[in-house]
Motif scaffolding. Sequence first.
Motif, PDB file in Angstrom:
ATOM      1  N   GLN A  20       0.891  -1.216  -0.097  1.00 50.88           N
ATOM      2  CA  GLN A  20      -0.100   0.069   0.098  1.00 50.88           C
ATOM      3  C   GLN A  20       0.878   1.391  -0.026  1.00 50.88           C
ATOM      4  O   GLN A  20       2.011   1.059   0.361  1.00 50.88           O
ATOM      5  CB  GLN A  20      -0.760  -0.046   1.313  1.00 50.88           C
ATOM      6  CG  GLN A  20      -0.364   0.109   2.544  1.00 50.88           C
ATOM      7  CD  GLN A  20      -1.345  -0.382   3.926  1.00 50.88           C
ATOM      8  OE1 GLN A  20      -1.806  -1.484   3.700  1.00 50.88           O
ATOM      9  NE2 GLN A  20      -1.535   0.599   4.489  1.00 50.88           N
ATOM     10  N   HIS A  65      -6.187   9.908  -6.509  1.00 52.63           N
ATOM     11  CA  HIS A  65      -6.041   8.250  -6.767  1.00 52.63           C
ATOM     12  C   HIS A  65      -4.637   7.657  -7.165  1.00 52.63           C
ATOM     13  O   HIS A  65      -3.909   8.676  -7.595  1.00 52.63           O
ATOM     14  CB  HIS A  65      -7.115   7.942  -7.523  1.00 52.63           C
ATOM     15  CG  HIS A  65      -6.772   7.841  -8.908  1.00 52.63           C
ATOM     16  ND1 HIS A  65      -6.842   9.160  -9.702  1.00 52.63           N
ATOM     17  CD2 HIS A  65      -6.415   7.299  -9.986  1.00 52.63           C
ATOM     18  CE1 HIS A  65      -6.672   9.119 -10.888  1.00 52.63           C
ATOM     19  NE2 HIS A  65      -6.227   7.774 -11.130  1.00 52.63           N
ATOM     20  N   THR A  72      -4.311  -2.197  -8.783  1.00 53.97           N
ATOM     21  CA  THR A  72      -5.406  -1.840  -7.632  1.00 53.97           C
ATOM     22  C   THR A  72      -5.311  -0.479  -7.186  1.00 53.97           C
ATOM     23  O   THR A  72      -4.221   0.268  -7.623  1.00 53.97           O
ATOM     24  CB  THR A  72      -4.917  -2.760  -6.261  1.00 53.97           C
ATOM     25  OG1 THR A  72      -3.736  -2.233  -5.850  1.00 53.97           O
ATOM     26  CG2 THR A  72      -5.327  -4.312  -6.286  1.00 53.97           C
ATOM     27  N   GLN A  73      -6.689   0.033  -7.245  1.00 60.27           N
ATOM     28  CA  GLN A  73      -6.727   1.644  -6.973  1.00 60.27           C
ATOM     29  C   GLN A  73      -6.861   2.018  -5.586  1.00 60.27           C
ATOM     30  O   GLN A  73      -7.315   1.222  -4.543  1.00 60.27           O
ATOM     31  CB  GLN A  73      -7.982   2.118  -7.724  1.00 60.27           C
ATOM     32  CG  GLN A  73      -7.716   2.017  -9.057  1.00 60.27           C
ATOM     33  CD  GLN A  73      -9.039   2.672  -9.976  1.00 60.27           C
ATOM     34  OE1 GLN A  73      -9.735   3.335  -8.970  1.00 60.27           O
ATOM     35  NE2 GLN A  73      -9.234   2.355 -10.974  1.00 60.27           N
ATOM     36  N   GLU A  74      -6.179   2.999  -5.217  1.00 58.69           N
ATOM     37  CA  GLU A  74      -6.277   3.506  -3.840  1.00 58.69           C
ATOM     38  C   GLU A  74      -6.727   5.025  -4.153  1.00 58.69           C
ATOM     39  O   GLU A  74      -6.284   5.773  -5.016  1.00 58.69           O
ATOM     40  CB  GLU A  74      -4.975   3.646  -3.168  1.00 58.69           C
ATOM     41  CG  GLU A  74      -4.493   2.210  -2.826  1.00 58.69           C
ATOM     42  CD  GLU A  74      -2.803   2.245  -2.165  1.00 58.69           C
ATOM     43  OE1 GLU A  74      -3.028   2.309  -0.680  1.00 58.69           O
ATOM     44  OE2 GLU A  74      -1.997   2.349  -2.988  1.00 58.69           O
ATOM     45  N   THR A  75      -7.442   5.379  -3.092  1.00 57.29           N
ATOM     46  CA  THR A  75      -7.895   6.880  -3.173  1.00 57.29           C
ATOM     47  C   THR A  75      -7.884   7.605  -1.743  1.00 57.29           C
ATOM     48  O   THR A  75      -8.256   7.077  -0.911  1.00 57.29           O
ATOM     49  CB  THR A  75      -9.739   6.763  -3.570  1.00 57.29           C
ATOM     50  OG1 THR A  75      -9.570   6.117  -4.888  1.00 57.29           O
ATOM     51  CG2 THR A  75      -9.990   8.238  -3.814  1.00 57.29           C
ATOM     52  N   TYR A  95      -9.550   7.272   3.106  1.00 49.10           N
ATOM     53  CA  TYR A  95      -8.738   6.537   2.368  1.00 49.10           C
ATOM     54  C   TYR A  95      -9.641   5.254   2.024  1.00 49.10           C
ATOM     55  O   TYR A  95     -10.247   4.716   2.644  1.00 49.10           O
ATOM     56  CB  TYR A  95      -7.523   5.970   3.056  1.00 49.10           C
ATOM     57  CG  TYR A  95      -6.922   4.911   2.558  1.00 49.10           C
ATOM     58  CD1 TYR A  95      -6.142   4.987   1.501  1.00 49.10           C
ATOM     59  CD2 TYR A  95      -7.076   3.475   2.887  1.00 49.10           C
ATOM     60  CE1 TYR A  95      -5.188   4.270   0.912  1.00 49.10           C
ATOM     61  CE2 TYR A  95      -6.316   2.661   2.257  1.00 49.10           C
ATOM     62  CZ  TYR A  95      -5.373   2.931   1.187  1.00 49.10           C
ATOM     63  OH  TYR A  95      -4.727   1.744   0.792  1.00 49.10           O
ATOM     64  N   LYS A  96      -9.666   5.033   0.507  1.00 54.60           N
ATOM     65  CA  LYS A  96     -10.444   3.998   0.085  1.00 54.60           C
ATOM     66  C   LYS A  96      -9.437   3.049  -0.721  1.00 54.60           C
ATOM     67  O   LYS A  96      -8.412   3.242  -1.479  1.00 54.60           O
ATOM     68  CB  LYS A  96     -11.507   4.349  -0.920  1.00 54.60           C
ATOM     69  CG  LYS A  96     -12.557   5.263  -0.267  1.00 54.60           C
ATOM     70  CD  LYS A  96     -13.622   5.763  -1.251  1.00 54.60           C
ATOM     71  CE  LYS A  96     -14.548   6.607  -0.485  1.00 54.60           C
ATOM     72  NZ  LYS A  96     -15.446   6.945  -1.416  1.00 54.60           N
ATOM     73  N   SER A  97      -9.689   1.657  -0.845  1.00 55.09           N
ATOM     74  CA  SER A  97      -8.790   0.727  -1.570  1.00 55.09           C
ATOM     75  C   SER A  97      -9.587  -0.520  -1.840  1.00 55.09           C
ATOM     76  O   SER A  97     -10.714  -0.945  -1.300  1.00 55.09           O
ATOM     77  CB  SER A  97      -7.662   0.274  -0.487  1.00 55.09           C
ATOM     78  OG  SER A  97      -6.875  -0.566  -1.057  1.00 55.09           O
ATOM     79  N   HIS A 102      -4.828  -4.049   2.470  1.00 58.18           N
ATOM     80  CA  HIS A 102      -4.310  -2.766   2.740  1.00 58.18           C
ATOM     81  C   HIS A 102      -5.219  -2.038   4.175  1.00 58.18           C
ATOM     82  O   HIS A 102      -4.590  -1.544   5.134  1.00 58.18           O
ATOM     83  CB  HIS A 102      -4.510  -1.711   1.937  1.00 58.18           C
ATOM     84  CG  HIS A 102      -3.694  -1.964   0.617  1.00 58.18           C
ATOM     85  ND1 HIS A 102      -3.822  -1.313  -0.434  1.00 58.18           N
ATOM     86  CD2 HIS A 102      -2.705  -2.786   0.286  1.00 58.18           C
ATOM     87  CE1 HIS A 102      -3.102  -1.775  -1.437  1.00 58.18           C
ATOM     88  NE2 HIS A 102      -2.370  -2.788  -0.985  1.00 58.18           N
ATOM     89  N   SER A 150     -12.771   1.291   3.111  1.00 59.30           N
ATOM     90  CA  SER A 150     -12.549   2.538   3.327  1.00 59.30           C
ATOM     91  C   SER A 150     -11.999   2.812   4.843  1.00 59.30           C
ATOM     92  O   SER A 150     -12.523   1.953   5.596  1.00 59.30           O
ATOM     93  CB  SER A 150     -13.379   3.568   2.977  1.00 59.30           C
ATOM     94  OG  SER A 150     -14.630   3.320   3.896  1.00 59.30           O
TER      95      SER A 150
END
Length: 162
Positions: A20, A65, A72-75, A95-97, A102, A150
């Motif tokens: 992460q 993002h 994989t996306q992290e925001t 935080y979103k994953s 993560h 999140s």
Amino acid sequence: MKKYLLIALLACCSVDVFGQSITLNDLINISNMPNDDAHNYLVNGKGFKNEYLQDVNGHTVEHLHKIAGNKTQETVIIGEGYKLSNGTMLRTVTYKSQTPQHLFNLITQAKSAGLKMNIQGADAANNIYLFDNSFYHIAVYVNRNNTFGSLEVKQKEFIGFD
């Protein structure tokens, strides 16, 4: 000799392992920064990119993002919060994953940091973990299907003694 060959092989294979981008300590620190500083920290230091801006109740909320090498996306969402009567801004960082691991890593970091877990429960859609101390309220939501989740760090109003 075989041990050294195995170690070298493991080192070469671990090159493709992706972690992460952000830690719980980073998220807590970002909640203490003005939006411009938080933006610069995430963009320059962590490799996030501005996705879009949104106006919410007179505040500019920024969605940043990052797409990791494993797609994989992290925001991270900054700019949320509310202003106290004395002018102090209490900020919220989200935080979103798409990788629940993560979020479980962040839960482990919260426990290691000495944050008190108030609730570990679930609702119809999420497993919920709530942490708390004198300065922050941290809520972690992990989808029951373990497909996304999140974490939300909210600053608390702290009344000190002068």
